[in-house]
Design an enzyme around this catalytic site. Structure first.
Site, short mmCIF file in Angstrom:
data_model
loop_
_atom_site.label_atom_id
_atom_site.label_comp_id
_atom_site.label_asym_id
_atom_site.label_seq_id
_atom_site.Cartn_x
_atom_site.Cartn_y
_atom_site.Cartn_z
N HIS A 358 62.67 -59.85 19.33
CA HIS A 358 62.21 -59.01 20.45
C HIS A 358 62.23 -57.52 20.18
CE1 HIS A 358 61.54 -61.71 23.87
NE2 HIS A 358 62.36 -62.52 23.21
N LYS A 552 60.51 -45.38 25.33
CA LYS A 552 59.49 -45.68 26.35
C LYS A 552 58.84 -44.41 26.91
CE LYS A 552 61.61 -50.09 27.83
NZ LYS A 552 60.56 -51.12 27.99
N LYS A 658 51.49 -57.25 34.16
CA LYS A 658 51.57 -57.38 35.62
C LYS A 658 50.65 -56.37 36.30
CE LYS A 658 56.42 -58.39 34.84
NZ LYS A 658 57.74 -57.75 34.83
#
Ligand code: PLP
Length: 810
Positions: A358, A552, A658
């Site tokens: 991951h 991020k 999403k």
């Protein structure tokens, strides 16, 4: 499947159930009691199917997968389970007659505190898909008493409050006392001759922890499959407690009790650095040992085949390296308890286990200090040591004199146990979670392993459950889709592609715009209630929600917000497309830069929102306590999906999917699954900017990037950077740690390098939004292509290529 015939039957059953559970008249029930009553009623509906599902798996000896994950970020279960059994409408109508609103009852359920972020949410989507596709597969994890903290923002800063999510009980779980097992820690382990010319292991003076399973039903969508999520809780054994007490040392006895209970007390933040490392290692072994013992016990009792054929009937999947100790644990059981020799045990183990990687962030690669590991798990250490010894012997034979090779594939090296190396070596399958990520694994992170075992490596691009993230979260959009393309997409999300035929249909696009407007109003109501703030629903809702992390790049986003603010303040006549910038996400409690980023966002938000000159054109808000339930309100309301990680760093991302499924346009870098989103929808329907992964890699290898040069060359960068330290923000606040990270430590994540391209991309977004019809067309194209990112597709790939499962219809 059992159902409630109609609302009358629902009301009858509800009344009886509520009386039994609470010994009260209906009108005296609290909303929480109503929630629990309905939850128990749903469990009653599926109870026969749950038993029957297990019966069929055993009778047919179906191959079953056990998905081991240290987290399952489930979200609330009442509504998803009601949808699963097709009873949401009946329940809603019945409750209404009795004077309750289902939408006010649903929030009574606390989000289960069983996960942190993306990795845990992926596991939740996967078990949802397994059941929906009628595949025999179960989850295995820990029943944490406290989840990750609840986040509050006080004086602009994150404050962590304990998440005691179990306070009112968890009606979905069933405690299975008779299925408890013991897990052993500490003591001494050594090998001695067994008298027949072989070695046997002696393991003594250990302490035992009782592992008790709590089962949660995983309900298939409109079918009869009910799989199991098994959560383990650590309990002290009364025997051991009494033995300690009888030895007269009460303090010792209570220390024992406390240390055992600590094992399943807290969920640790994945991005944490030091804290609680030893306990975390105990948790990992606890989960794996308990889970595997119960699987082996079941195998011998119900499947009754030879242990040499274990892998024909059982697949063990490990979600990242946290459960990688399943490899030495299976070796231990096969050798010490089943009498197998090393070579046979190794074959069975490798054939049984498959591993998903991951992350490629070096600091996130799991490693344990050998002394700690040895002391805590002496028998497991002996096995890992032997795996390592045999493996390095083979490597040195194949690559004589190449110590670089040995170092890059060693399991034990420099006093540490390297879990990713253990996981790759002990598995028959290794996969990444998006194409670019799987390629990076082969090219760099696990390159040496790839040269040894090329056939083991594959890609399985992540997915999300369209049941939770579309059907449940956005019923307005789901209804519009039904009216436009029929209902087939609910069973087969690839059918969303049928929407392409309507992506230029004016009347459809108008309705799509209306749905988005409705969802933005729902979001605005939430903001109004919780923050007493009025947001402009005709503005662009630009959303970045995910764990706060330097890679991020929430910083890139907020620096642009600051830049835009300065621009509007200095140019009061300029009209821009109004923006609402929404942020959400938790920072690990020990992650200083991440917590300072949250403070920066809040300080900037106050500066912007209280400045009447600009607040008509832009607003900024940090939403507290981002979790699955908040996500269910945010994703449907977003116009712009911020996916701006440094290229090469985000393995896949699932938040991006999403947003896409709910019609938001991706503003992103070529990272993780953004690459595949871009391929699906094309340049016209997403906005890509910034360095590519190979360019980032080149800078890391060859150097040549200077953050101070960026600062020197770009006036806008100078302005925002200076304001971090000169006290001009808000009430003279400064952000030294962030300033240092971006300039003095040369901006490891290329925030300043990508700043100008990002600002341009933001202008591009504004221009596109201006053309409403074209924007809605893009939105429709995104929804149409989001079917590829359904976890049903992902799970079919795992089932066919790795686990070899077959669908079990009943
Ligand atoms: C989907 C999800 C995530 C993962 O988001 P990324 O943007 O992929 O990092 C994290 N937390 C919650 C609550 C989620 O629903």
């Amino acid at each position: 499947m059992n159902t409630w015939q109609d609302k009358e039957e629902f009301k009858k059953i509800f009344t009886v159930k509520a009386h039994i559970l609470w010994e009260k008249e209906l009108q005296d029930l609290t909303p929480n009691e109503v929630y629990q009553t309905v939850a128990y009623m749903v469990r009653d509906l599926v109870s026969e199917d749950w038993i029957r599902t297990n019966q069929i798996y055993a009778e047919e000896k179906a191959k079953q997968v056990y998905y081991f994950s240290i987290e399952f970020l489930l979200g609330r279960l009442l509504q998803s389970n009601l949808i699963g059994v097709g009873m949401e409408d009946v329940c809603r109508a019945g409750l209404k007659d009795l004077g309750w609103d289902l939408d006010k009852i649903i929030p009574e359920e606390r989000d289960p505190g069983l996960g942190n972020g993306g990795l845990g949410r992926l596991a939740a989507c996967f078990i949802d898909s397994l059941a929906a596709l009628q595949l025999p597969g179960h989850g295995c994890s820990i029943r944490y008493q406290y989840g990750l903290f609840n986040q509050r923002i006080i004086d602009d800063q994150q404050v962590e409050l304990p998440d005691n999510w179990l306070v009112n009980g968890f009606p979905w779980e069933v405690k299975k006392v008779d299925k408890a097992v013991n897990v052993r820690f500490g003591g001494n382990a050594y090998m001695r001759p067994d008298g027949e010319g072989n070695l046997e292991c002696v393991y003594e003076k250990y302490s035992s922890v009782r592992a008790v399973p709590y089962d949660v039903p995983v309900i298939g969508y409109h079918n009869h499959t009910v799989n199991t999520l098994r959560l383990w809780r650590a309990e002290y054994s009364r025997e051991d407690m009494y033995r300690e007490l009888s030895m007269g040392d009460r303090h010792r006895a209570f220390r024992y009790k406390n240390s055992v209970q600590l094992i399943s007390r807290f969920l640790y933040p994945e991005d944490s650095t030091e804290e609680g490392r030893k306990l975390r290692l105990m948790q990992e072994y606890f989960m794996v040992s308990a889970g595997l013992q119960s699987i082996v016990r079941y195998y011998k009792k119900k499947i009754k085949e030879s242990m040499y054929d274990f892998d024909h009937y059982i697949a063990l999947h490990i979600n990242d390296t946290h459960p990688a100790l399943i490899i030495p644990e299976l070796m231990r059981i096969l050798m010490d308890e089943e009498g197998m020799n090393w070579e046979d045990a190794w074959k069975v183990t490798v054939r049984s286990v498959a591993y998903t990687n991951h992350t490629v962030l070096p600091e996130a690669m799991e490693k344990w200090s050998i002394p700690m590991f040895k002391e805590l798990l002496p028998r497991i250490y002996l096995i890992v040591d032997e795996i390592n010894r045999r493996w390095l012997k083979e490597v040195r034979k194949r690559y004589p004199g190449n110590e670089d090779m040995a170092r890059n594939v060693a399991i034990l090296w420099d006093g540490q146990v390297h879990m990713a190396h253990l996981a790759v070596l002990g598995s028959h399958s290794v996969n990444g979670v998006a194409e670019i990520h799987s390629q990076i694994l082969k090219d760099s992170t696990l390159h040496q392993f790839y040269t040894c075992f090329p056939a083991r490596f594959s890609n399985k691009t992540n997915g999300i459950s369209h049941r939770r993230w579309l059907i449940q979260s956005n019923p307005q959009l789901a209804d519009l889709l039904d009216d436009t393309i029929g209902t087939d997409w609910r069973r087969d999300p690839r059918r969303l592609l049928d929407l392409k035929g309507y992506s230029s249909d004016g009347s459809f696009l108008e309705q799509l715009g209306q749905v988005k407007k409705t969802r933005k109003e729902i979001m605005a109501d939430y903001i109004k209630k919780k923050y007493a703030m009025t947001v402009d629903t005709s503005s662009i809702f630009d959303v970045q929600i995910k764990r706060i992390h330097l890679y991020k790049r929430q910083l890139l986003n907020i620096l642009h917000v600051m830049h835009l603010y300065y621009f509007l303040r200095d140019n009061p006549k300029v009209q821009i497309t109004p923006r609402t910038f929404l942020f959400g996400g938790k920072a690990a409690a020990s992650y200083g830069e991440a917590k300072q980023t949250i403070r920066l966002i809040n300080v900037v938000a106050r500066m912007v929102n209280t400045d009447r000159r600009v607040s008509k054109q832009m607003q900024v808000l940090f939403l507290e306590n981002y979790n699955v339930s908040l996500g269910q309100i945010l994703f449907p309301a977003a116009d712009v999906s911020e996916q701006i990680s440094t290229a090469g760093k985000e393995a896949s991302g699932t938040g991006n999917m999403k947003f896409m499924m709910n019609g938001a346009i991706t503003l992103g870098t070529m990272d993780g699954a953004n690459v595949e989103i871009h391929r699906e929808v094309g340049d016209d329907n997403c906005v890509i900017f910034g360095l590519r992964a190979n360019e980032v890699m080149d800078y890391y290898i060859h150097g040549g990037y200077s953050a101070w040069n960026m600062y020197g060359q770009d006036e806008n960068i100078r302005q925002v950077m200076n304001s971090l330290v000169d006290g001009s923000l808000g009430y003279g606040e400064t952000f030294d740690m962030l300033y240092e990270s971006l300039l003095d430590r040369n901006d490891e994540y290329f925030v300043l390098k990508d700043f100008e391209p990002y600002c341009k991309a933001q202008v591009e977004i504004a221009n596109r939004y201006h053309d409403r019809r074209h924007w809605l067309h893009s939105s429709a194209i995104n929804i149409a292509h989001s079917g590829y990112f359904s976890s049903d597709r992902t799970i079919m790939q795992y089932a066919n290529d790795i686990w070899h499962l077959r669908k079990m219809i009943h």
